[in-house]
Structure formats: structure tokens, C-alpha cells
Design a protein around this motif. Structure first.
Motif, mmCIF file in Angstrom:
data_model
loop_
_atom_site.group_PDB
_atom_site.id
_atom_site.type_symbol
_atom_site.label_atom_id
_atom_site.label_comp_id
_atom_site.label_asym_id
_atom_site.label_seq_id
_atom_site.Cartn_x
_atom_site.Cartn_y
_atom_site.Cartn_z
ATOM 1 N N GLN A 31 -1.225 34.894 41.061
ATOM 2 C CA GLN A 31 -1.191 36.284 41.510
ATOM 3 C C GLN A 31 -0.089 36.489 42.554
ATOM 4 O O GLN A 31 -0.148 35.925 43.644
ATOM 5 N N PHE A 32 0.927 37.276 42.187
ATOM 6 C CA PHE A 32 1.976 37.660 43.132
ATOM 7 C C PHE A 32 1.610 39.023 43.724
ATOM 8 O O PHE A 32 1.326 39.963 42.973
ATOM 9 N N PHE A 33 1.612 39.137 45.026
ATOM 10 C CA PHE A 33 1.321 40.401 45.693
ATOM 11 C C PHE A 33 2.602 40.931 46.324
ATOM 12 O O PHE A 33 3.155 40.321 47.234
ATOM 13 N N ILE A 34 3.090 42.053 45.782
ATOM 14 C CA ILE A 34 4.341 42.650 46.242
ATOM 15 C C ILE A 34 4.028 43.688 47.313
ATOM 16 O O ILE A 34 3.277 44.636 47.067
ATOM 17 N N HIS A 35 4.604 43.524 48.497
ATOM 18 C CA HIS A 35 4.414 44.482 49.594
ATOM 19 C C HIS A 35 5.754 45.138 49.921
ATOM 20 O O HIS A 35 6.717 44.453 50.306
ATOM 21 N N LEU A 36 5.817 46.452 49.739
ATOM 22 C CA LEU A 36 7.023 47.224 50.072
ATOM 23 C C LEU A 36 6.662 48.293 51.096
ATOM 24 O O LEU A 36 5.516 48.761 51.135
ATOM 25 N N PRO A 37 7.628 48.734 51.905
ATOM 26 C CA PRO A 37 7.376 49.870 52.813
ATOM 27 C C PRO A 37 6.966 51.102 52.014
ATOM 28 O O PRO A 37 7.414 51.303 50.873
ATOM 29 N N ILE A 38 6.130 51.929 52.595
ATOM 30 C CA ILE A 38 5.616 53.091 51.860
ATOM 31 C C ILE A 38 6.742 54.038 51.446
ATOM 32 O O ILE A 38 6.669 54.678 50.391
ATOM 33 N N GLU A 39 7.822 54.097 52.226
ATOM 34 C CA GLU A 39 8.954 54.967 51.861
ATOM 35 C C GLU A 39 9.568 54.511 50.530
ATOM 36 O O GLU A 39 9.952 55.340 49.695
ATOM 37 N N GLU A 40 9.672 53.187 50.346
ATOM 38 C CA GLU A 40 10.204 52.651 49.096
ATOM 39 C C GLU A 40 9.246 52.921 47.942
ATOM 40 O O GLU A 40 9.675 53.230 46.826
ATOM 41 N N ARG A 41 7.969 52.790 48.214
ATOM 42 C CA ARG A 41 6.976 53.042 47.162
ATOM 43 C C ARG A 41 7.026 54.491 46.698
ATOM 44 O O ARG A 41 6.964 54.778 45.492
ATOM 45 N N ILE A 42 7.145 55.420 47.636
ATOM 46 C CA ILE A 42 7.250 56.846 47.277
ATOM 47 C C ILE A 42 8.495 57.084 46.423
ATOM 48 O O ILE A 42 8.448 57.794 45.404
ATOM 49 N N LYS A 43 9.584 56.460 46.820
ATOM 50 C CA LYS A 43 10.841 56.609 46.070
ATOM 51 C C LYS A 43 10.661 56.104 44.631
ATOM 52 O O LYS A 43 11.106 56.744 43.669
ATOM 53 N N ASN A 44 10.014 54.941 44.477
ATOM 54 C CA ASN A 44 9.799 54.373 43.143
ATOM 55 C C ASN A 44 8.912 55.273 42.290
ATOM 56 O O ASN A 44 9.170 55.486 41.097
ATOM 57 N N ILE A 45 7.856 55.816 42.893
ATOM 58 C CA ILE A 45 6.925 56.680 42.158
ATOM 59 C C ILE A 45 7.617 57.948 41.676
ATOM 60 O O ILE A 45 7.482 58.351 40.516
ATOM 61 N N LEU A 46 8.379 58.580 42.546
ATOM 62 C CA LEU A 46 9.057 59.824 42.168
ATOM 63 C C LEU A 46 10.085 59.574 41.070
ATOM 64 O O LEU A 46 10.241 60.390 40.152
ATOM 65 N N ALA A 47 10.772 58.427 41.139
ATOM 66 C CA ALA A 47 11.765 58.106 40.106
ATOM 67 C C ALA A 47 11.099 57.840 38.761
ATOM 68 O O ALA A 47 11.649 58.170 37.695
ATOM 69 N N ASP A 48 9.895 57.264 38.800
ATOM 70 C CA ASP A 48 9.193 56.937 37.562
ATOM 71 C C ASP A 48 8.517 58.155 36.950
ATOM 72 O O ASP A 48 8.672 58.452 35.762
ATOM 73 N N TYR A 49 7.781 58.908 37.743
ATOM 74 C CA TYR A 49 6.974 60.009 37.224
ATOM 75 C C TYR A 49 7.747 61.317 37.049
ATOM 76 O O TYR A 49 7.389 62.136 36.210
ATOM 77 N N GLU A 50 8.773 61.536 37.862
ATOM 78 C CA GLU A 50 9.542 62.790 37.824
ATOM 79 C C GLU A 50 8.606 64.014 37.745
ATOM 80 O O GLU A 50 8.640 64.799 36.787
ATOM 81 N N PRO A 51 7.752 64.170 38.750
ATOM 82 C CA PRO A 51 6.706 65.215 38.683
ATOM 83 C C PRO A 51 7.243 66.630 38.585
ATOM 84 O O PRO A 51 6.532 67.529 38.105
ATOM 85 N N TRP A 52 8.464 66.864 39.033
ATOM 86 C CA TRP A 52 9.044 68.217 38.954
ATOM 87 C C TRP A 52 9.235 68.675 37.508
ATOM 88 O O TRP A 52 9.392 69.858 37.245
ATOM 89 N N LYS A 53 9.198 67.734 36.562
ATOM 90 C CA LYS A 53 9.328 68.098 35.149
ATOM 91 C C LYS A 53 8.007 68.612 34.568
ATOM 92 O O LYS A 53 8.004 69.337 33.571
ATOM 93 N N TYR A 54 6.891 68.191 35.155
ATOM 94 C CA TYR A 54 5.584 68.561 34.608
ATOM 95 C C TYR A 54 4.649 69.020 35.732
ATOM 96 O O TYR A 54 3.537 68.485 35.881
ATOM 97 N N PRO A 55 5.054 69.987 36.553
ATOM 98 C CA PRO A 55 4.234 70.350 37.726
ATOM 99 C C PRO A 55 2.816 70.781 37.366
ATOM 100 O O PRO A 55 1.854 70.420 38.047
ATOM 101 N N GLU A 56 2.671 71.542 36.275
ATOM 102 C CA GLU A 56 1.344 72.033 35.911
ATOM 103 C C GLU A 56 0.412 70.901 35.485
ATOM 104 O O GLU A 56 -0.799 70.934 35.742
ATOM 105 N N LYS A 57 0.977 69.857 34.877
ATOM 106 C CA LYS A 57 0.154 68.724 34.451
ATOM 107 C C LYS A 57 -0.331 67.915 35.651
ATOM 108 O O LYS A 57 -1.435 67.352 35.641
ATOM 109 N N PHE A 58 0.483 67.843 36.704
ATOM 110 C CA PHE A 58 0.059 67.134 37.909
ATOM 111 C C PHE A 58 -1.040 67.909 38.629
ATOM 112 O O PHE A 58 -1.985 67.316 39.158
ATOM 113 N N VAL A 59 -0.928 69.228 38.631
ATOM 114 C CA VAL A 59 -1.979 70.058 39.226
ATOM 115 C C VAL A 59 -3.278 69.863 38.450
ATOM 116 O O VAL A 59 -4.364 69.698 39.044
#
Length: 343
Positions: free
Chosen positions: A237-265
Motif C-alpha cells: 500500500q502506497f499512501f500519496i500525500h499532497l498539499p490540498i492546493e495540489e489536490r484541488i488543482k488535480n481535481i479541477l483538471a480531471d473533472y472540469e466541472p464548468w462543463k457540466y455545472p448542472e450535473k454537479f448541482v
């Protein structure tokens, strides 16, 4: 004359530059097929439904006559699709019945040789089930764990590019594993996932280890086989720890929520009641404002991180290796360093 071949013969041809053609309707093909197959349907979804209705309400003979009339009108286009294929080929339908027989016969008349899979994809599905029941999987699993947004999927792709064996369970499931995980993706059903997993298990059967993500037993609509889930729990088991700022950046790049705002709501409504009311209101306001960075931060700190901490505290795991990294690239270099030391 075309030749019927067994599933065992077909699986051997899989390794020899062979094209599999699923002649069932597009809907059937999307639900489950032999991985890597091409869909050249005898009937469209609507045509298949029409013929099925005639079969039930009138007679099998009337259904065959209607099917022949529909198919004869599209023969030139059907043949043209097969002429684009320059490898040996095998056609199949559900049980190796009329559709694949008709396709193989017509192709033979036009001088195009194609085998037909005896027993159809049904025989393939039965084989997949038997393979999963065996639970025969010798490689050790190296499992990438971490809070949401730790770049685990990015790391898998980097490892694959570097030549290491990986199985991307989320990609096969068509789901990222969270309540928002299906947005922008096409979720797989269990049959499709099982077929893809067996394919990967066979591909990497002789490897000493394989990297996967630390998924829960259920990923979207699919469930991991028990033997695979147990192997995952006992893996390194590898446990990856990143700063929360990096995690937010990764999530936004992956999900691109601005493309599907109504689905996120819409998706947020499923977990809203599990979040402290004042925080839930802040998230709803941020969603309304399109402030997805704030949405992500609030979801991580109030929902996903606490759930993850609870989950790992209630699981017994194998060897654990902590990776404290500034970003995904740093985490990748540390993984490579670990691998170089064990080789």
C-alpha cells in the motif's frame, strides 16, 4: 464456405492480429462485447426491436421475412464495411445464431472469408465467469492510496508510460469512484467490466507486480470480484500525500466541472444531508456562483477527507509506504526511486 470456430480457437487468434466483429445491434454491443471487437451490426436497435415484436406477436417465419427484407436493403453498405478490414476476421452474435450465420454466409458469397464463433458471445461470457471464479492471479498488487485529488490516476498513467504494468479500474468501470464520478463518462455495466478485467489479468499474468488504485469494492455500477478485492487489501500500500492546493488543482483538471455545472448541482443533492448545514449552504452558493475551487475545498475538508480517514482506520492492510510529495511529479519520482531499490 465459412468455418465455425470454438472459443478456445478464437482466444488464440486474439494474439495473432485477428479482427473480431460483433454483428449484434449497437445497444447490445455497448452493453457487453469481446474487448477490442468492432461493431458492424446486421440490424439497428430499432430494427432489432421491430423484428422481435413480429416474432412474438405474429410468427418466427414473419420475423425472418421482415429481417431478410431489412438486411437485403443494406447489403452494399454492410459488405463495404467488411472490405475495409485487412486482417483475418471472425463474426459473432449472441448465441452463434442467425445473425452471425447470415453475415458469414453473405460475406462468403462476396469472396470475403470470415469465421463464425460457435456459441456466440454467450460462450465468451460463460468463459469470463469461469475465469473469475478461478481467482488465479499470481502478481502482487501495488496499490496507490491517498486522499481524493492525490493524483493516483495520473500516477498510473505515468507508470504505464514508463513501462510498468498497471490496471486502471476506474477507466474500465467508466467511473471515478465518487458521487460525482460518472459525470462526463460512460459507466460500464458488470459484464463489460468483468470482460475487461479478465483481459487485463491474462495480459499481466506473468508479471511480478501490477499497480492499481486503492478503490473501494464498488466502483460506480460495478463490483470487484472477491478474490481481486482480497488481493488488493493484502498488497503493498502506497499512501500519496499532497498539499490540498495540489489536490484541488488535480481535481479541477480531471473533472472540469464548468462543463457540466448542472450535473454537479444534481449530484451534490445526494450527499448534502451528510454535510453540516452551514457548510452545505456554502457549497450550494459556490456552485451557484461557479466557484468550483471553493466547492472542491469545502467538499474535501468537510466530506471526502473525513470519510477517507474513517475508511483507512477500519481496514487491515499489507505493507504500507508513505510518500510525502509536493506535487504529482515529485510523487512519481519517489515511486521510481522505490522501484529501483527493489529491482
Amino acid at each position: 464456405m465459412f468455418q465455425d470456430i470454438s472459443l478456445e480457437e478464437l482466444l488464440q487468434k486474439h494474439k495473432e492480429g485477428h479482427t473480431f466483429i460483433d454483428v449484434r445491434s449497437p445497444k447490445e454491443f455497448m452493453e457487453s462485447t469481446i474487448p477490442g471487437s468492432k461493431n458492424i451490426p446486421v440490424f439497428t436497435n430499432e430494427e432489432r426491436a421491430e423484428i422481435g415484436t413480429i416474432y412474438k406477436q405474429i410468427s418466427p417465419e414473419a420475423a425472418r421475412e421482415r429481417g431478410l427484407k431489412i438486411f437485403s436493403q443494406k447489403l452494399p453498405q454492410f459488405i463495404a464495411e467488411f472490405k475495409k478490414i485487412n486482417t483475418p476476421m471472425t463474426v459473432f452474435c449472441w448465441r452463434g445464431g442467425m445473425r452471425s450465420k447470415t453475415a458469414a454466409t453473405v460475406l462468403d458469397l462476396m469472396g470475403i472469408h470470415a469465421n463464425r464463433l460457435s456459441g456466440g458471445i454467450r460462450s465468451y461470457r460463460q468463459w469470463v465467469v469461469r475465469e473469475l471464479e478461478k481467482g488465479d492471479f499470481p502478481p502482487e498488487l501495488y496499490v496507490l492510496n491517498g486522499y481524493t485529488g492525490s493524483g493516483k490516476t495520473i500516477l498510473l498513467k505515468k507508470l504505464a508510460d514508463a513501462g510498468y504494468p498497471i490496471i486502471d479500474l476506474e477507466e474500465m468501470a467508466g467511473h471515478r469512484g465518487s458521487i460525482f464520478g460518472q459525470i462526463g463518462l460512460e459507466p460500464s455495466n458488470q459484464k463489460k467490466f468483468d470482460s475487461l478485467l479478465v483481459e487485463e489479468i491474462h495480459r499481466f499474468h506473468e508479471k511480478p507486480f501490477i499497480f492499481i488504485e486503492g478503490e473501494s469494492k464498488r466502483i460506480g455500477k460495478v463490483v470487484l470480484p472477491e478474490f481481486f478485492n482480497e488481493k488488493k487489501e493484502k498488497g503493498v500500500q502506497f499512501f500519496i500525500h499532497l498539499p490540498i492546493e495540489e489536490r484541488i488543482k488535480n481535481i479541477l483538471a480531471d473533472y472540469e466541472p464548468w462543463k457540466y455545472p448542472e450535473k454537479f448541482v444534481e449530484a451534490f443533492q445526494y450527499i448534502k444531508k451528510r454535510i453540516h448545514i452551514p457548510i452545505a449552504k456554502q457549497i450550494e452558493q459556490a456552485l451557484q456562483d461557479g466557484d468550483f475551487q471553493a466547492v472542491t475545498y469545502l467538499l474535501l475538508t468537510s466530506y471526502y477527507d473525513p470519510r477517507y480517514e474513517y475508511s483507512i482506520s477500519h481496514h487491515s492492510m499489507g505493507e504500507q509506504i508513505m510518500i510525502e510529495a509536493t506535487n504529482v511529479d515529485d510523487a512519481f519520482e519517489q515511486l521510481l526511486s522505490y522501484l529501483s531499490n527493489i529491482n
